[in-house]
Design a protein around this motif. Sequence first.
Motif, PDB file in Angstrom:
ATOM      1  N   GLU A 119       0.811  -1.217   0.000  1.00  0.00           N
ATOM      2  CA  GLU A 119       0.000   0.000   0.000  1.00  0.00           C
ATOM      3  C   GLU A 119       0.849   1.273   0.000  1.00  0.00           C
ATOM      4  OE1 GLU A 119      -0.124  -1.750   4.257  1.00  0.00           O
ATOM      5  OE2 GLU A 119      -0.256  -2.464   2.184  1.00  0.00           O
TER       6      GLU A 119
ATOM      7  N   GLU B 239      -1.203   1.580  -5.781  1.00  0.00           N
ATOM      8  CA  GLU B 239      -2.430   2.358  -5.565  1.00  0.00           C
ATOM      9  C   GLU B 239      -3.639   1.562  -6.003  1.00  0.00           C
ATOM     10  OE1 GLU B 239      -4.202   6.835  -6.454  1.00  0.00           O
ATOM     11  OE2 GLU B 239      -2.626   6.025  -7.750  1.00  0.00           O
ATOM     12  N   ARG B 240      -4.647   1.522  -5.166  1.00  0.00           N
ATOM     13  CA  ARG B 240      -5.883   0.808  -5.485  1.00  0.00           C
ATOM     14  C   ARG B 240      -6.976   1.808  -5.847  1.00  0.00           C
ATOM     15  NH1 ARG B 240      -8.262  -4.161  -4.936  1.00  0.00           N
ATOM     16  NH2 ARG B 240      -6.380  -5.053  -4.011  1.00  0.00           N
TER      17      ARG B 240
END
Length: 315
Positions: free
Chosen positions: A72, A76-77
């Motif tokens: 994380e 990037e989600r």
Amino acid sequence: MTRIILSTGNIILGGPSIIRKPGTYRSNLELTNSLRSNFTAAQQDYGAILQNGNGHISNGQPNGHTKHPAPEIWTERDESTLYVPRIDWGLAGLQEDRAAYEITVKLFFLPTAPPEKRADYISEALRLVTKELGVRDIDLLIISFPSISFEGDCEYEADRRNAGMGNDEEEVATWGLLENLHDQGLVGRLGIAEFGSEKLRRFLDEVRIRPAVDQINIKNCCNVPPPLTKLAKTERIELFTHHDSTDILPSGTLRELLGQGPQGAGVLADGDVHASGLKGEIIPEWVVKYTAFVKDRGVIENKGYFASAESVEEV
């Protein structure tokens, strides 16, 4: 299900960030080494920003069980899509006006991906490339279908074997999707890869817009097959040679790139109970290579890759 988008950044010119550092390899080696380099640079860049009070990059794992920064930190989600590494779109775009460039894109459909999803693959690949380059359209789009190659002791044998490779029906159906892009003015010319004389002849009989380019790899034989040369000349199709791998991103290579191993990025958990990465099967879908060539100066300003895979968690 998580869709993973991998990117190399510009492997020709280093931009303002170390994340866009150059790569020096070709074909699948160029892809894998450039991805690995970009992953490492992103871990260092974003990890340094989030250093803990002791001056060490926090890896998000108990007792320091992994050498990788937590995913994380440097990925990037966006809903169900994971960008590896995260992309700073503020660095995107070309240096000169669009008219100064010849932009070529080659899209590889991988053998592990279902043909019925190719419309989505084409749309996503072109969205990423045009956003990266800051353009609306491209000049040439070459499609590489899976399970097609030139292999044989001589050019005639390679051409003969090629005639039975691939799936004509699926290829023609996919080509119709590209014809629509051409009609919309989003793609100037269309091209194919690894089509020998018999396969190309059948293909021409079924499509509305004929390919402007046929790109072939003749590393396993001596010359371009004479029947293909004759057909291409008759149909006014340019023949280009290349050195791309026919299976540019196998499942094992992708898992090694993203896994917990010594050369992995730590995005996959790989059965490590201490890892925070993705768990389950990972399926490569497509790879796209893009090149922005400055016509007046005769140089490549921007070259890079995006790749897509699907991660399916075990139930």
